[in-house]
Write a protein that holds these residues in place. Structure first.
Motif, PDB file in Angstrom:
ATOM      1  N   ALA A 225      51.685  25.065  62.091  1.00  0.00           N
ATOM      2  CA  ALA A 225      50.983  24.356  62.932  1.00  0.00           C
ATOM      3  C   ALA A 225      49.467  24.628  62.006  1.00  0.00           C
ATOM      4  O   ALA A 225      48.534  23.933  61.863  1.00  0.00           O
ATOM      5  N   ASP A 226      49.365  25.792  61.585  1.00  0.00           N
ATOM      6  CA  ASP A 226      48.015  25.673  60.829  1.00  0.00           C
ATOM      7  C   ASP A 226      47.780  25.208  59.229  1.00  0.00           C
ATOM      8  O   ASP A 226      46.301  24.667  59.594  1.00  0.00           O
ATOM      9  N   GLU A 227      48.605  24.685  58.791  1.00  0.00           N
ATOM     10  CA  GLU A 227      48.855  23.381  58.065  1.00  0.00           C
ATOM     11  C   GLU A 227      48.480  22.098  58.616  1.00  0.00           C
ATOM     12  O   GLU A 227      48.139  21.469  57.626  1.00  0.00           O
ATOM     13  N   ALA A 228      48.880  21.812  60.247  1.00  0.00           N
ATOM     14  CA  ALA A 228      48.281  21.070  60.152  1.00  0.00           C
ATOM     15  C   ALA A 228      47.208  20.783  60.224  1.00  0.00           C
ATOM     16  O   ALA A 228      46.447  19.364  60.374  1.00  0.00           O
ATOM     17  N   ARG A 229      46.742  21.359  61.392  1.00  0.00           N
ATOM     18  CA  ARG A 229      46.103  21.649  61.446  1.00  0.00           C
ATOM     19  C   ARG A 229      44.281  21.295  59.874  1.00  0.00           C
ATOM     20  O   ARG A 229      43.559  20.367  60.405  1.00  0.00           O
ATOM     21  N   LYS A 230      44.851  22.197  58.845  1.00  0.00           N
ATOM     22  CA  LYS A 230      43.930  21.402  57.952  1.00  0.00           C
ATOM     23  C   LYS A 230      44.446  19.990  57.297  1.00  0.00           C
ATOM     24  O   LYS A 230      43.166  20.216  56.819  1.00  0.00           O
ATOM     25  N   HIS A 231      44.882  19.477  58.103  1.00  0.00           N
ATOM     26  CA  HIS A 231      45.655  18.054  57.622  1.00  0.00           C
ATOM     27  C   HIS A 231      45.445  17.782  58.561  1.00  0.00           C
ATOM     28  O   HIS A 231      45.214  16.127  58.689  1.00  0.00           O
ATOM     29  N   GLY A 232      44.435  17.379  59.703  1.00  0.00           N
ATOM     30  CA  GLY A 232      43.756  16.618  60.767  1.00  0.00           C
ATOM     31  C   GLY A 232      43.792  16.366  61.581  1.00  0.00           C
ATOM     32  O   GLY A 232      43.857  15.495  62.515  1.00  0.00           O
ATOM     33  N   SER A 233      45.221  17.042  61.636  1.00  0.00           N
ATOM     34  CA  SER A 233      46.592  16.783  62.462  1.00  0.00           C
ATOM     35  C   SER A 233      46.701  17.627  63.244  1.00  0.00           C
ATOM     36  O   SER A 233      46.729  19.219  63.639  1.00  0.00           O
ATOM     37  N   ALA A 234      48.097  17.651  64.758  1.00  0.00           N
ATOM     38  CA  ALA A 234      48.549  18.658  64.947  1.00  0.00           C
ATOM     39  C   ALA A 234      50.282  18.607  64.738  1.00  0.00           C
ATOM     40  O   ALA A 234      50.402  17.554  64.249  1.00  0.00           O
ATOM     41  N   LEU A 235      51.034  19.630  64.748  1.00  0.00           N
ATOM     42  CA  LEU A 235      52.380  19.726  64.460  1.00  0.00           C
ATOM     43  C   LEU A 235      53.334  19.290  65.691  1.00  0.00           C
ATOM     44  O   LEU A 235      54.022  18.405  65.223  1.00  0.00           O
ATOM     45  N   GLN A 236      52.734  18.859  66.666  1.00  0.00           N
ATOM     46  CA  GLN A 236      52.796  18.281  67.520  1.00  0.00           C
ATOM     47  C   GLN A 236      53.807  16.344  67.479  1.00  0.00           C
ATOM     48  O   GLN A 236      54.412  16.332  68.699  1.00  0.00           O
TER      49      GLN A 236
END
Length: 398
Positions: A225-236
């Motif tokens: 989830a943290d990595e997804a936020r770095k890409h400007g997105s959400a894991l969901q």
């Protein structure tokens, strides 16, 4: 005197024999010393790697439908072969149409009667309207004619609805494929009664693309989830399309590449995991719904790793060791901490710098302090199939 000389001679001869025996034993001991054991040695592989987390999951169809009939009746025709690929709109089943043809004819006749009544009511209304302007027709009569006209118009609409419904039921007697995919076997034979909206006739699953579902524990879930936020997105929402690979039980099949595209919106209270979905292209239709697989998800940033073959790792009581070879051929064990398996090698977390020369073959012929005859080779950058993913074998660091 002669006896004394004889004893001296015998004693001297015995000493000479014993001395000769002593020299022969020393020479034999020197000649029986074991030669240096031949072993294969190499430098460890040092390269940039990315750790991967591995999870077990199952493939599921993106779309799946149970084919049912919208009308009841007796099954008359089947227009597919079991297990074949079908396209959306292909004819699959036909329900006996004769009762529906009769209903359609009745509805059509009722519509004609309604249209005839409407024509008469319209003519009478226009006549009454014309006479009322000259005073030859009472206003109440005109109102009656207007009411008859409106009623006739409503009857026409009702009759038309009956015709439309009958036509729709006729269309429903031909059951077509609602989606493209692989069809199952027919679950009911010709001549059986089909209950409207109840009887399952067959099922169809889509195959390309195909989804893979797996459960992620809380610790790694937070990391993703943290990595997804770095890409400007959400894991969901798929974590920005994080790349994943999946392998199946058939070792001959290379790894399949896909992307994360969905995660559930909450963690399961009982298991402490969250279900995640990845989507894979499946143009050759190798992957099938219900098939188990192992998915690898990138679990770290790129870093320099020391990689050695598993056969170069030995055990010394409760620790793992590798054996380094000195310039003079002497063997020195080094305790190491192991990591995951990548590119066909084992990652060494601690205990090596990457400059050592280690024994990679012949561990059974060596022991600490014994010199060996090293035969140097060069390890390839990847020991496994180039198409195989750089994956962790999901073992705990040792």
């Amino acid at each position: 005197m002669p006896k004394t000389l004889a004893r001296i001679a015998i004693f001297s001869f015995t000493i000479a024999i014993l001395a000769g025996s002593h020299l022969t034993g020393s020479q034999a001991l020197a000649q029986s010393a074991p030669p240096a054991a031949p072993v294969t040695v190499a430098k460890p592989v040092v390269r940039d790697v990315i750790d991967s987390d591995e999870f077990i999951g199952r493939f599921q169809a993106v779309d799946e439908v149970s084919v049912r009939s919208r009308v009841g009746g007796y099954l008359q025709e089947v227009h597919f072969e079991d297990g074949t690929m079908v396209k959306q709109g292909d004819l699959l089943f036909v329900i006996d149409q004769r009762p529906f043809i009769t209903t359609l004819n009745e509805a059509t006749a009722s519509l004609e009667v309604a249209n005839s009544s409407l024509t008469l009511a319209d003519a009478q209304f226009k006549r009454a309207q014309s006479l009322s302007t000259t005073g030859s027709q009472s206003a109440s009569t005109l109102d009656d004619r207007r009411r008859d006209l409106i009623s006739a118009q409503a009857n026409v609409r009702g009759a038309q609805a009956s015709v439309d419904r009958a036509n729709l039921d006729m269309d429903f007697t031909k059951i077509t494929a609602p989606l493209s995919g692989r069809i199952d076997r027919r679950l009911i034979s010709v001549g059986n009664l089909v209950q409207a909206d109840q009887t399952v006739l067959t099922t169809i699953v889509s195959l390309d693309p195909i989804d893979f579902y797996f459960d992620v524990d809380e610790r790694r879930l937070l990391s993703y989830a943290d990595e997804a936020r770095k890409h400007g997105s959400a894991l969901q929402q798929g974590g920005g399309g994080l790349d994943v690979t999946v392998t199946i039980a058939d070792a001959a099949q290379k790894a399949f590449k896909g992307k994360l595209d969905f995660a559930e919106n909450r963690v399961d209270n009982q298991t402490g995991t969250m279900r995640v979905r990845a989507r894979f292209p499946n143009p050759n239709l190798v992957l099938q719904p219900g098939l188990f697989g192992r998915v690898q998800v990138e679990g770290s940033n790129s870093y320099k790793a020391i990689l050695v073959p598993d056969e170069a790792i030995g055990s010394d009581q409760n620790q793992r060791v590798v054996y380094t070879v000195g310039t003079d051929g002497s063997i020195t064990p080094k305790a190491v901490r192991l990591g995951p398996k990548l590119y066909g090698y084992r990652v060494i977390r601690e205990g090596m710098t990457g400059d050592e020369t280690i024994v990679v073959n012949g561990l059974m012929r060596i022991r600490p302090g014994v010199k060996v005859a090293p035969q140097l080779i060069e390890l390839p950058q990847e020991a496994s199939n180039p198409d195989a993913p750089a994956q962790a074998d999901q073992g705990t660091d040792q």
